[in-house]
Design a protein around this motif. Structure first.
Motif, PDB file in Angstrom:
ATOM      1  N   ASP A   1      -4.554  23.895   0.099  1.00 33.61           N
ATOM      2  CA  ASP A   1      -3.802  22.703  -0.283  1.00 33.61           C
ATOM      3  C   ASP A   1      -2.291  22.931  -0.220  1.00 33.61           C
ATOM      4  N   THR A   2      -1.893  24.168   0.042  1.00 35.73           N
ATOM      5  CA  THR A   2      -0.477  24.490   0.152  1.00 35.73           C
ATOM      6  C   THR A   2       0.154  23.691   1.282  1.00 35.73           C
ATOM      7  N   ALA A   3       1.202  22.935   0.952  1.00 32.22           N
ATOM      8  CA  ALA A   3       1.845  22.054   1.925  1.00 32.22           C
ATOM      9  C   ALA A   3       3.040  21.379   1.278  1.00 32.22           C
ATOM     10  N   VAL A   4       3.829  20.729   2.114  1.00 30.72           N
ATOM     11  CA  VAL A   4       4.826  19.791   1.613  1.00 30.72           C
ATOM     12  C   VAL A   4       4.157  18.428   1.541  1.00 30.72           C
ATOM     13  N   TYR A   5       4.245  17.806   0.402  1.00 26.59           N
ATOM     14  CA  TYR A   5       3.614  16.503   0.172  1.00 26.59           C
ATOM     15  C   TYR A   5       4.678  15.407   0.221  1.00 26.59           C
ATOM     16  N   TYR A   6       4.341  14.353   0.961  1.00 26.83           N
ATOM     17  CA  TYR A   6       5.262  13.245   1.160  1.00 26.83           C
ATOM     18  C   TYR A   6       4.628  11.936   0.707  1.00 26.83           C
ATOM     19  N   CYS A   7       5.384  11.137  -0.014  1.00 29.12           N
ATOM     20  CA  CYS A   7       4.918   9.775  -0.239  1.00 29.12           C
ATOM     21  C   CYS A   7       5.450   8.893   0.887  1.00 29.12           C
ATOM     22  N   ASN A   8       4.754   7.814   1.119  1.00 29.95           N
ATOM     23  CA  ASN A   8       5.028   6.982   2.289  1.00 29.95           C
ATOM     24  C   ASN A   8       4.694   5.529   1.996  1.00 29.95           C
ATOM     25  N   VAL A   9       5.478   4.656   2.609  1.00 31.19           N
ATOM     26  CA  VAL A   9       5.145   3.234   2.594  1.00 31.19           C
ATOM     27  C   VAL A   9       5.506   2.669   3.965  1.00 31.19           C
ATOM     28  N   VAL A  10       4.674   1.782   4.439  1.00 29.49           N
ATOM     29  CA  VAL A  10       4.973   1.041   5.660  1.00 29.49           C
ATOM     30  C   VAL A  10       5.464  -0.331   5.222  1.00 29.49           C
ATOM     31  N   TYR A  11       6.702  -0.609   5.499  1.00 28.26           N
ATOM     32  CA  TYR A  11       7.337  -1.820   4.991  1.00 28.26           C
ATOM     33  C   TYR A  11       8.005  -2.540   6.147  1.00 28.26           C
ATOM     34  N   ARG A  12       7.593  -3.757   6.371  1.00 29.12           N
ATOM     35  CA  ARG A  12       8.113  -4.561   7.486  1.00 29.12           C
ATOM     36  C   ARG A  12       8.020  -3.813   8.807  1.00 29.12           C
ATOM     37  N   GLY A  13       6.906  -3.096   8.976  1.00 30.67           N
ATOM     38  CA  GLY A  13       6.634  -2.407  10.228  1.00 30.67           C
ATOM     39  C   GLY A  13       7.300  -1.061  10.385  1.00 30.67           C
ATOM     40  N   ASN A  14       8.061  -0.651   9.395  1.00 31.96           N
ATOM     41  CA  ASN A  14       8.736   0.647   9.466  1.00 31.96           C
ATOM     42  C   ASN A  14       8.123   1.633   8.482  1.00 31.96           C
ATOM     43  N   TYR A  15       8.064   2.884   8.901  1.00 30.26           N
ATOM     44  CA  TYR A  15       7.562   3.949   8.047  1.00 30.26           C
ATOM     45  C   TYR A  15       8.733   4.531   7.240  1.00 30.26           C
ATOM     46  N   TYR A  16       8.544   4.610   5.940  1.00 28.08           N
ATOM     47  CA  TYR A  16       9.534   5.224   5.068  1.00 28.08           C
ATOM     48  C   TYR A  16       8.888   6.403   4.350  1.00 28.08           C
ATOM     49  N   TRP A  17       9.667   7.484   4.246  1.00 26.52           N
ATOM     50  CA  TRP A  17       9.152   8.729   3.677  1.00 26.52           C
ATOM     51  C   TRP A  17      10.029   9.202   2.538  1.00 26.52           C
ATOM     52  N   GLY A  18       9.391   9.773   1.529  1.00 27.62           N
ATOM     53  CA  GLY A  18      10.140  10.491   0.525  1.00 27.62           C
ATOM     54  C   GLY A  18      10.602  11.820   1.101  1.00 27.62           C
ATOM     55  N   GLN A  19      11.337  12.562   0.314  1.00 34.76           N
ATOM     56  CA  GLN A  19      11.948  13.799   0.815  1.00 34.76           C
ATOM     57  C   GLN A  19      10.960  14.954   0.859  1.00 34.76           C
ATOM     58  N   GLY A  20       9.788  14.773   0.282  1.00 36.45           N
ATOM     59  CA  GLY A  20       8.799  15.845   0.279  1.00 36.45           C
ATOM     60  C   GLY A  20       8.935  16.749  -0.937  1.00 36.45           C
TER      61      GLY A  20
ATOM     62  N   THR B   1       0.850  -1.182   0.000  1.00 35.61           N
ATOM     63  CA  THR B   1       0.000   0.000   0.000  1.00 35.61           C
ATOM     64  C   THR B   1       0.892   1.240   0.000  1.00 35.61           C
ATOM     65  N   MET B   2       0.552   2.188  -0.830  1.00 35.97           N
ATOM     66  CA  MET B   2       1.310   3.437  -0.927  1.00 35.97           C
ATOM     67  C   MET B   2       0.418   4.603  -0.497  1.00 35.97           C
ATOM     68  N   ASN B   3       1.037   5.563   0.153  1.00 37.11           N
ATOM     69  CA  ASN B   3       0.300   6.691   0.722  1.00 37.11           C
ATOM     70  C   ASN B   3       0.913   8.022   0.308  1.00 37.11           C
ATOM     71  N   TRP B   4       0.062   9.021   0.258  1.00 44.19           N
ATOM     72  CA  TRP B   4       0.496  10.415   0.155  1.00 44.19           C
ATOM     73  C   TRP B   4       0.015  11.136   1.413  1.00 44.19           C
TER      74      TRP B   4
END
Length: 114
Positions: free
Chosen positions: A88-107, A32-35
């Motif tokens: 809607d002005t913001a820093v947008y980050y993509c995210n994935v939860v992988y093996r129980g850890n949260y990983y984030w793009g740089q925004g 699952t991928m998130n923004w």
């Protein structure tokens, strides 16, 4: 795991942008991928989610304006943003939860002018 987001910028009220996020280091197609986004002075909030099967959810605040999609062959998730508003002005980050850890793009910064 690396997530690389791009596509932000300055856009006028009512305009559109498409964000992209390329992933590496994971079996992309089964995750699952998130923004998320974080506006100045506010907490980070979930904007949209897409499952491995392609089911999507978007926040009520962007429903009918934002669409999340994915291309498993390119290991990329997209966020199409239409009818943009100043809130809607913001820093947008993509995210994935992988093996129980949260990983984030740089925004990637999205700025909507009124």
């Amino acid at each position: 795991v690396q997530l690389q987001a791009s596509g932000g910028g300055l856009v006028q009220f009512g305009g559109s942008l498409r964000l992209s996020c390329g992933a590496s280091g994971i079996n992309f197609s089964i995750n699952t991928m998130n923004w998320y986004r974080q506006a100045p002075g506010k907490q980070r909030e979930l904007v949209a989610r897409i499952t491995s099967g392609g089911s999507t959810n978007v926040a009520d605040s962007v429903k009918g304006r934002f669409t999340i999609s994915r291309d498993n062959a390119k290991k990329t998730v997209y966020l199409q943003m239409n009818s943009l508003k100043p809130e809607d002005t913001a820093v947008y980050y993509c995210n994935v939860v992988y093996r129980g850890n949260y990983y984030w793009g740089q925004g990637t910064l999205v700025t909507v002018s009124s």
